[in-house]
Design a protein around this motif. Structure first.
Motif, PDB file in Angstrom:
ATOM      1  N   LEU A  85      10.397   0.635  -5.476  1.00  0.00           N
ATOM      2  CA  LEU A  85       8.926   0.862  -5.782  1.00  0.00           C
ATOM      3  C   LEU A  85       8.398   2.225  -5.048  1.00  0.00           C
ATOM      4  N   SER A  86       9.289   2.843  -4.285  1.00  0.00           N
ATOM      5  CA  SER A  86       8.834   4.147  -3.628  1.00  0.00           C
ATOM      6  C   SER A  86       9.315   5.165  -4.481  1.00  0.00           C
ATOM      7  N   CYS A  87      10.546   5.308  -4.923  1.00  0.00           N
ATOM      8  CA  CYS A  87      11.187   6.305  -5.452  1.00  0.00           C
ATOM      9  C   CYS A  87      11.614   6.009  -6.849  1.00  0.00           C
ATOM     10  N   HIS A 145      12.691   2.783   2.210  1.00  0.00           N
ATOM     11  CA  HIS A 145      11.656   2.298   1.327  1.00  0.00           C
ATOM     12  C   HIS A 145      11.606   0.727   1.440  1.00  0.00           C
ATOM     13  N   LYS A 150       0.812  -1.290  -0.082  1.00  0.00           N
ATOM     14  CA  LYS A 150       0.002  -0.078   0.048  1.00  0.00           C
ATOM     15  C   LYS A 150       0.965   1.144   0.010  1.00  0.00           C
ATOM     16  N   GLN A 151       2.298   0.924   0.486  1.00  0.00           N
ATOM     17  CA  GLN A 151       3.025   2.090   0.368  1.00  0.00           C
ATOM     18  C   GLN A 151       3.876   2.630  -0.677  1.00  0.00           C
ATOM     19  N   VAL A 152       3.894   1.716  -1.870  1.00  0.00           N
ATOM     20  CA  VAL A 152       4.472   1.739  -2.991  1.00  0.00           C
ATOM     21  C   VAL A 152       3.768   1.861  -4.348  1.00  0.00           C
ATOM     22  N   ASN A 153       4.585   2.369  -5.086  1.00  0.00           N
ATOM     23  CA  ASN A 153       3.881   2.431  -6.731  1.00  0.00           C
ATOM     24  C   ASN A 153       4.161   1.234  -7.492  1.00  0.00           C
ATOM     25  N   LEU A 154       3.336   0.512  -7.551  1.00  0.00           N
ATOM     26  CA  LEU A 154       3.585  -0.941  -8.502  1.00  0.00           C
ATOM     27  C   LEU A 154       4.224  -0.761  -9.881  1.00  0.00           C
ATOM     28  N   ASP A 155       3.917   0.586 -10.253  1.00  0.00           N
ATOM     29  CA  ASP A 155       4.288   0.926 -11.781  1.00  0.00           C
ATOM     30  C   ASP A 155       5.551   1.789 -11.700  1.00  0.00           C
ATOM     31  N   ALA A 156       6.338   1.859 -10.691  1.00  0.00           N
ATOM     32  CA  ALA A 156       7.545   2.735 -10.696  1.00  0.00           C
ATOM     33  C   ALA A 156       8.449   2.521 -11.708  1.00  0.00           C
ATOM     34  N   LYS A 157       8.968   3.411 -12.495  1.00  0.00           N
ATOM     35  CA  LYS A 157       9.822   3.239 -13.544  1.00  0.00           C
ATOM     36  C   LYS A 157      11.266   3.424 -12.834  1.00  0.00           C
TER      37      LYS A 157
END
Length: 97
Positions: A49-51, A74, A19-26
């Motif tokens: 996946l956070s930054c 992270h 819930k704390q991360v961006n699963l689509d992080a590039k």
């Protein structure tokens, strides 16, 4: 396996940090950010996946992905290798697919 926002690995250990991360992080770079600056080499790459920080794996001499976690807390990285689709939660010490 996903269930109500939680990820459950093969051992059925739940990770609530998704819930704390961006699963689509590039990834911000194509290689390890720190190794690219110093001219070092890496074995495999991981993306935060956070930054979006790209760091080298623990098989690499510099272990920048783990150092990034220790400096930022992270929680989750994913493989930044082609044809690999797994994640790792440092806090729960859990692999996820």
């Amino acid at each position: 396996m996903f269930f109500h926002g939680y990820c459950i690995d093969m051992s059925r250990k739940a990770c609530a940090h998704l819930k704390q991360v961006n699963l689509d992080a590039k990834g911000k770079t194509k290689g390890c950010e720190e190794c690219e600056k110093t001219g070092d080499e890496w074995v495999h790459l991981r993306v935060c996946l956070s930054c979006g920080h790209v760091g080298c794996c623990d098989s690499s001499k510099n272990k920048h992905a783990t150092k990034h976690f220790r400096g930022t807390e992270h929680p989750i990285i994913k493989s930044f290798e082609p044809d690999e689709d797994w994640k790792w939660c440092y806090i729960d010490e859990t692999f996820m697919e």
